[in-house]
Design a protein around this motif. Structure first.
Motif, PDB file in Angstrom:
ATOM      1  N   ASP A  17       0.826  -1.209   0.000  1.00 52.75           N
ATOM      2  CA  ASP A  17       0.000   0.000   0.000  1.00 52.75           C
ATOM      3  C   ASP A  17       0.860   1.258   0.000  1.00 52.75           C
ATOM      4  O   ASP A  17       0.379   2.325  -0.337  1.00 52.75           O
ATOM      5  N   SER A  40       4.114   3.480 -12.552  1.00 58.61           N
ATOM      6  CA  SER A  40       2.796   2.847 -12.565  1.00 58.61           C
ATOM      7  C   SER A  40       2.637   1.837 -11.436  1.00 58.61           C
ATOM      8  O   SER A  40       1.533   1.366 -11.181  1.00 58.61           O
ATOM      9  N   PRO A  43       0.058   2.295  -6.224  1.00 55.45           N
ATOM     10  CA  PRO A  43      -1.403   2.185  -6.295  1.00 55.45           C
ATOM     11  C   PRO A  43      -2.069   3.565  -6.203  1.00 55.45           C
ATOM     12  O   PRO A  43      -1.471   4.519  -5.704  1.00 55.45           O
ATOM     13  N   ASP A  44      -3.286   3.658  -6.659  1.00 57.95           N
ATOM     14  CA  ASP A  44      -4.019   4.924  -6.624  1.00 57.95           C
ATOM     15  C   ASP A  44      -4.208   5.440  -5.205  1.00 57.95           C
ATOM     16  O   ASP A  44      -4.390   6.636  -4.999  1.00 57.95           O
ATOM     17  N   SER A  45      -4.154   4.550  -4.225  1.00 58.16           N
ATOM     18  CA  SER A  45      -4.325   4.957  -2.829  1.00 58.16           C
ATOM     19  C   SER A  45      -3.050   5.572  -2.240  1.00 58.16           C
ATOM     20  O   SER A  45      -3.073   6.124  -1.142  1.00 58.16           O
ATOM     21  N   THR A  47      -0.558   8.240  -1.457  1.00 55.53           N
ATOM     22  CA  THR A  47      -0.598   9.705  -1.463  1.00 55.53           C
ATOM     23  C   THR A  47       0.420  10.330  -0.510  1.00 55.53           C
ATOM     24  O   THR A  47       0.425  11.540  -0.333  1.00 55.53           O
ATOM     25  N   ASP A  64       2.236   9.973 -17.979  1.00 56.85           N
ATOM     26  CA  ASP A  64       0.871   9.917 -17.434  1.00 56.85           C
ATOM     27  C   ASP A  64       0.881   9.388 -15.997  1.00 56.85           C
ATOM     28  O   ASP A  64       0.192   9.919 -15.130  1.00 56.85           O
ATOM     29  N   ALA A  65       1.673   8.344 -15.755  1.00 51.37           N
ATOM     30  CA  ALA A  65       1.776   7.790 -14.397  1.00 51.37           C
ATOM     31  C   ALA A  65       2.433   8.799 -13.457  1.00 51.37           C
ATOM     32  O   ALA A  65       2.013   8.940 -12.303  1.00 51.37           O
ATOM     33  N   LYS A  68      -0.128  11.547 -12.588  1.00 49.87           N
ATOM     34  CA  LYS A  68      -1.138  11.042 -11.649  1.00 49.87           C
ATOM     35  C   LYS A  68      -0.558  10.944 -10.234  1.00 49.87           C
ATOM     36  O   LYS A  68      -1.214  11.310  -9.258  1.00 49.87           O
ATOM     37  N   LEU A  69       0.652  10.438 -10.131  1.00 52.77           N
ATOM     38  CA  LEU A  69       1.300  10.310  -8.828  1.00 52.77           C
ATOM     39  C   LEU A  69       1.510  11.676  -8.189  1.00 52.77           C
ATOM     40  O   LEU A  69       1.165  11.901  -7.031  1.00 52.77           O
ATOM     41  N   ARG A  72      -1.756  13.409  -6.894  1.00 52.10           N
ATOM     42  CA  ARG A  72      -2.430  12.902  -5.696  1.00 52.10           C
ATOM     43  C   ARG A  72      -1.574  12.989  -4.435  1.00 52.10           C
ATOM     44  O   ARG A  72      -2.079  12.769  -3.340  1.00 52.10           O
ATOM     45  N   CYS A  73      -0.308  13.344  -4.558  1.00 52.47           N
ATOM     46  CA  CYS A  73       0.567  13.499  -3.391  1.00 52.47           C
ATOM     47  C   CYS A  73       0.578  14.967  -2.976  1.00 52.47           C
ATOM     48  O   CYS A  73       1.463  15.743  -3.359  1.00 52.47           O
TER      49      CYS A  73
END
Length: 184
Positions: A17, A40, A43-45, A47, A64-65, A68-69, A72-73
């Motif tokens: 996680d 990549s 995980p999306d969770s 942060t 893109d990865a 996204k990372l 969300r951080c």
């Protein structure tokens, strides 16, 4: 000898996680990144990242990865990217993290349209907490003015790898009233 690709290396060392991981600082190493997809693996969770430094990796990354990372951080304070990250991509990243204190830019020499240049300048203008700037692996003096507004609070400027002429550097330094350390 254990032979791991970079993707396997990251998966092996990051808890599933990853909630306790706050710093990922990839220093000079022997890791071979063949796919560029290691970002990549988060995980999306995930942060909790506060520091992300992959400035020394030589290969492209999955942008893109990465975006996204970074987006969300929300506690990210240090971001240092490698020279494969373009100015347009850098602009997209720093829009997500105006709270950055340290930024290591990628390549600083691509051709930008007037709108892209304006967007980049606007993104830097919103980085009011920036105290350290490094990178500019490949620098074109014509784009240095986009940095001027972000220079107000800089205390450290590391242009060790930036091939700047003295005129471009002088014009930039005028905008750095709090500068304490300069590496060229």
């Amino acid at each position: 000898m254990l032979n791991l690709s970079f993707d396997q290396y990251i998966i092996f060392f990051i808890p599933l996680d990853g909630r306790n991981l706050t710093e990922l600082d990839i220093q000079e190493n022997g890791i071979e990144d063949k796919s560029g997809n290691w970002l990549s693996c988060f995980p999306d969770s995930f942060t909790s990242l506060e520091v992300l430094n992959f400035a020394n990796l030589h290969n492209d990354v999955n942008f893109d990865a990465l975006e996204k990372l970074v987006s969300r951080c929300k506690s990210l304070k240090t971001l240092k990217v490698n020279k494969s990250v373009t100015l347009e991509q850098l602009q997209r990243l720093i829009v997500h993290v105006p709270q950055l204190g340290e930024l290591g830019t990628g390549s600083f020499s691509q051709e930008l349209t007037a709108q892209q240049c304006s967007d980049l300048e606007s993104a830097f203008k919103n980085c009011r907490n920036l105290h350290t700037l490094s990178g500019l692996w490949v620098a074109t003096a014509q784009y240095l003015p986009v940095l001027y507004s972000a220079c107000t609070n800089l205390t450290f400027l590391n242009f060790s790898y930036a091939p700047l002429d003295s005129d471009g550097l002088t014009k930039l330094l005028v905008h750095c009233p709090k500068l304490q350390r300069l590496w060229v």
